[in-house]
Design a protein around this motif. Sequence first.
Motif, PDB file in Angstrom:
ATOM      1  N   LEU A 261      -4.715  -0.359   2.851  1.00 23.15           N
ATOM      2  CA  LEU A 261      -3.320  -0.563   2.473  1.00 23.15           C
ATOM      3  C   LEU A 261      -2.893   0.659   1.679  1.00 23.15           C
ATOM      4  O   LEU A 261      -3.522   1.003   0.676  1.00 23.15           O
ATOM      5  N   HIS A 262      -1.848   1.329   2.147  1.00 20.12           N
ATOM      6  CA  HIS A 262      -1.461   2.608   1.563  1.00 20.12           C
ATOM      7  C   HIS A 262       0.008   2.576   1.161  1.00 20.12           C
ATOM      8  O   HIS A 262       0.860   2.056   1.882  1.00 20.12           O
ATOM      9  N   ALA A 263       0.311   3.160  -0.007  1.00 22.35           N
ATOM     10  CA  ALA A 263       1.691   3.326  -0.462  1.00 22.35           C
ATOM     11  C   ALA A 263       1.827   4.733  -1.027  1.00 22.35           C
ATOM     12  O   ALA A 263       0.923   5.230  -1.705  1.00 22.35           O
ATOM     13  N   GLU A 264       2.952   5.373  -0.724  1.00 18.42           N
ATOM     14  CA  GLU A 264       3.145   6.739  -1.209  1.00 18.42           C
ATOM     15  C   GLU A 264       4.610   6.998  -1.481  1.00 18.42           C
ATOM     16  O   GLU A 264       5.496   6.285  -0.978  1.00 18.42           O
ATOM     17  N   SER A 265       4.843   8.027  -2.295  1.00 20.13           N
ATOM     18  CA  SER A 265       6.213   8.380  -2.645  1.00 20.13           C
ATOM     19  C   SER A 265       6.336   9.892  -2.783  1.00 20.13           C
ATOM     20  O   SER A 265       5.488  10.533  -3.405  1.00 20.13           O
TER      21      SER A 265
END
Length: 754
Positions: free
Chosen positions: A430-434
């Motif tokens: 599960l990946h989140a980036e900004s």
Amino acid sequence: MFFCSLCSKAVFSQKKVGVVLSGGGATGLVHIGVLKALEEHHIPIDYICGTSAGALVGSMYACGLSPREMEALVTSEKFQRMSNGIIPTGRRYLYREKYPDASMVSVPFSFKSLLNSSLPMNLVQPTALDFEMLRLMGQTGAKVGGNFDSLLVPFRCVASDVKHKKSVTFASGDLNAAVRASMTYPLYLNPIKIDSLIYFDGGLYNNFPVDVMYQTFHPDYIIGSNVSANTEVSDEQDFLGLLDQLTRFPTNYALPCREGIVIEPKVNVGTFSFSEAKKAIEAGYLHTLQLIDSIKLQVSDTSNSKALAGRRNRLRQSVDSLLITSILSASKTASIDQYVSRSLIGRRQNKPMNWSQLEDRYYKLYAAEQVDFIFPRFNMKPDSTYNLKLNVRTSKPFKLGIGGHLSSRPVNTGYLGLTYRHLGKVASSLHAESYFGKFYGSVRTELNLDFPGVFPVSANAYFTMNRWDYYRSYATFFEDVKPSFLVQNEMYFGLKLKHPLLTNSRGELDVRLFSLEDDYYQTMNFLSTDTTDVTFLKGNLVSYEITDNALNRKQFANEGHFFTFKAKFLSALETSIPGTTAQFDSTVRKQHDWLNLNVEGQYYFLTLPRLHFGFHGKAMLNSQSLFANYTASLLSMPTLNIIPDLETYFFKEYRSPQFVCLGLNAVFPLVKSFEARIDAYYYQPFVVLEKLSDGSITYAKPFQANSFLGSASLLYFTPLGPLRASVNYFPLVTTPWNFQLSFGYVLFNERAVR
């Protein structure tokens, strides 16, 4: 005195010769030259002992490799890449690689033990090294039943038991594991476990195992090859030197008996300078030749070269074929063992696997980001097939990525990414980036499920929001930035199904829904009281993409190749609402259905020490119909981004629904990590958009507005990312030349449709 008396009694009888090889990192490759000279002059080698690099050289000899074969191996490009932790060409497995992002630092961690388990234990990734050691000596060791006395010559190596703080001699067991333990230099290679004990470099406690030679084999004559010494570090800033002195016990490099000789070639080769292997081997060879007459006076019975060659051939022929019929994975859970087993031999557990299949599937398994480390071993079964034993360590569950792009132009962008990884019957993440900055902002989340098998597949569900904010001026970092004339907002979500094709290639089927909003002025001479036109585009797309990527860097590569072909079918509804700068005051709603074909390729066909040369091309075919006005139509068109900095400009001159762009890349390596490059291209749009005096739009005559464009850069590749000074030339725009200093990667999340 006992050993000396033993040696003196053998003066008048046939002498048994033992060879002792010290540790010393890359300098230890001197031992290959020593063995080469001894064999050429028919000096018998009856026993061999080694530490660290000496264990590697000694084990290769004991497994039947001749000194000339060892020399060819360690001077090969394959070995050089392996010693630097680089995966062999063709073994990257693009299928399991993440899409390139702007991260410069990647920190794996666990909340259970945030600090002590998050510091890296190795500077070099040992993946390729461990597999090649399995190939070179793992099968041979298994064939002789793990008995080191049954090799070409009896062999011993030493490693350091850090728990009990003592030197341990290996005489049996998994040969590749014993040698790997002996050469595990702290912080350079990660340690391994043998029978639940952690082992490090044998040179920490016994860097010249002459005592092991005497006590084990009782030779009549010793030939020692030594490239180490007990040194003292005087510089308090010498971290590696102080670490070495802190951990290493003093070693006695003298022989306890007159019946022997120590060969000590002097060569200026760094501990990890494996690129100077040829220099080290030559030094060992020449120095041994100077002493060969002295050795012959003591060893009168020379070896029979034909008999030695026959023994070598018999040993190597006995391990020629390999069939693996079972997998034993030593992990923490049965679900992980199942994932590993299915990745290597699939669901049909009884189907044997040969060397070629093993190598292909081994690196494919290693490419899973949930797998941190694998150590392989063999043992032979009664039916002469092999059991592959794997010690599998999973990655730390969390990974933090930090990076971005700093520039002298107002396009500075930061990057943060966080990934959670889990390995069970399925590998999931599960990946989140900004991305954040005035020019560009983005948020992306994705869930990836990787299903194991000989032919694996993965499913990727994602959600992305992008915002692009273009300014009216192309100011530098030190100038005022004028108000935006164009803001693009994108939101899309969808599902990708990925599958491998070849080792460096993958196929992707992508289905997504998207919603776009473009806010823009119809003229550059707008006032603060003016309102923008707004164009909304909502719809869906289906695409299939084939990508083959063997470039050596995620940006500014200087070797390898890249190819991608993507076909997209899109269907969307346009709604264009005029603002105060529009020439028409009615809202337009229009359905668009179109096909987009995109192909791009790059290939470095010449790789010399001072010149890397290749070509790069891109072609676009797009059947999209025109939008409500000139600017809206322009924004919907594909943009030329063959030079990375083009992504940070809005140039209407380099937008066209159909174009081809071809060019050459010349890279000039100057010194280590520093290079100059010139990228020159010819751009030919098939059609370009034209705005008529009455405000209507049409396409100009075909094949207009062609031009050359290019970029010249000086780059320094720091451990974090590239530091770059660039001059770009875009002749179709008002200010064709522009200069910038930058640090980091010019990379962004994928566009929704463009």
